[in-house]
Design an enzyme around this catalytic site. Sequence first.
Site, PDB file in Angstrom:
ATOM      1  N   SER A 116       0.824  -1.216   0.000  1.00 28.85           N
ATOM      2  CA  SER A 116       0.000   0.000   0.000  1.00 28.85           C
ATOM      3  C   SER A 116       0.858   1.266   0.000  1.00 28.85           C
ATOM      4  O   SER A 116       1.990   1.279   0.494  1.00 28.85           O
ATOM      5  CB  SER A 116      -0.906   0.027   1.233  1.00 28.85           C
TER       6      SER A 116
HETATM    7  N1  SAH Z   1      -0.579  -5.037   4.165  1.00 27.75           N
HETATM    8  C1  SAH Z   1       0.097  -5.353   2.928  1.00 27.75           C
HETATM    9  C2  SAH Z   1      -0.762  -5.003   1.740  1.00 27.75           C
HETATM   10  C3  SAH Z   1      -0.808  -6.129   0.798  1.00 27.75           C
HETATM   11  S1  SAH Z   1      -2.082  -6.087  -0.423  1.00 27.75           S
HETATM   12  C4  SAH Z   1       1.471  -4.712   2.868  1.00 27.75           C
HETATM   13  O1  SAH Z   1       1.804  -3.889   3.741  1.00 27.75           O
HETATM   14  O2  SAH Z   1       2.242  -5.036   1.965  1.00 27.75           O
HETATM   15  C5  SAH Z   1      -3.351  -7.069   0.320  1.00 27.75           C
HETATM   16  C6  SAH Z   1      -2.989  -8.475   0.655  1.00 27.75           C
HETATM   17  O3  SAH Z   1      -4.204  -9.106   1.106  1.00 27.75           O
HETATM   18  C7  SAH Z   1      -2.478  -9.331  -0.493  1.00 27.75           C
HETATM   19  O4  SAH Z   1      -1.231  -9.857  -0.169  1.00 27.75           O
HETATM   20  C8  SAH Z   1      -3.542 -10.421  -0.651  1.00 27.75           C
HETATM   21  O5  SAH Z   1      -3.033 -11.687  -1.023  1.00 27.75           O
HETATM   22  C9  SAH Z   1      -4.142 -10.467   0.747  1.00 27.75           C
HETATM   23  N2  SAH Z   1      -5.472 -11.059   0.835  1.00 27.75           N
HETATM   24  C10 SAH Z   1      -6.534 -10.926  -0.009  1.00 27.75           C
HETATM   25  N3  SAH Z   1      -7.590 -11.654   0.416  1.00 27.75           N
HETATM   26  C11 SAH Z   1      -7.191 -12.274   1.571  1.00 27.75           C
HETATM   27  C12 SAH Z   1      -7.820 -13.178   2.486  1.00 27.75           C
HETATM   28  N4  SAH Z   1      -9.067 -13.596   2.329  1.00 27.75           N
HETATM   29  N5  SAH Z   1      -7.098 -13.601   3.551  1.00 27.75           N
HETATM   30  C13 SAH Z   1      -5.830 -13.200   3.750  1.00 27.75           C
HETATM   31  N6  SAH Z   1      -5.175 -12.355   2.922  1.00 27.75           N
HETATM   32  C14 SAH Z   1      -5.841 -11.889   1.842  1.00 27.75           C
END
Ligand code: SAH
Length: 223
Positions: A70
């Site tokens: 993000s």
């Molecule tokens: N907090 C992260 C942002 C990553 S983007 C950072 O600081 O880099 C969002 C993430 O949510 C992705 O890696 C995606 O695989 C995950 N995601 C999406 N649906 C999900 C679910 N149902 N359970 C766990 N993770 C999930």
Amino acid sequence: MNSVELAGIGMTSQRTRERLINRLTEQGITNQKVLDVIRSTPRHIFLDEALSHRAYEDTALPIGFSQTLSQPYIVARMTEILLSAGPLSKVLEIGTGSGYQSAILAQLVTEVHTVERIEPLLIKAKQRFRKLGLTNVSANLSDGCFGWEKQAPYDGIITTAAPQAIPEDLLSQLAPNGLLVIPVGSGESQDLRLVKRIEDSSEFDQIIVEKVKFVPLLSGLSR
Ligand code: SAH
């Protein structure tokens, strides 16, 4: 990781990081503790080397598997909102991704529990927590649509992927007066919502904070 690698050089240097902090302040981030942690946390180690020179730009960046780290402003804003009611002891993050948001939280709360559905991302994130010496983060491969019952209840829950509607399990795993920060909706723009459990009841207050754009919350695991 050696100290030069962690401190960063050139486009990952302290001066570049300071420019990011100035930008976040201009955009309205006021929590000094959040700004201090963002200043001292090496965002470049959460990216592949080819992108690390862009780590301190205020922009979302790809981390593989169609996922993104993000934008720093959003990380700062969500963290600031989560901490708005005072110090937190136990926080759950849905969507570990690169691990950057968890690493920021880990320096501001007592315990961070984070879940990710894509195993290769989770493995890399865990390596980064070790490199940074963060011992208060537990990271798990699981579908965050169900929260993480085992460690519940949580004083705070932060979701970094957007569902169409708030999953019931996230609400039920909030402690009395617990806060949930979550993007909700589909497509190009979603509402970032702040939900608060009223005391220990099954009632919740809700406000819309601002428009945001997150990857979708998906179900099931990917190994
Ligand atoms: N907090 C992260 C942002 C990553 S983007 C950072 O600081 O880099 C969002 C993430 O949510 C992705 O890696 C995606 O695989 C995950 N995601 C999406 N649906 C999900 C679910 N149902 N359970 C766990 N993770 C999930």
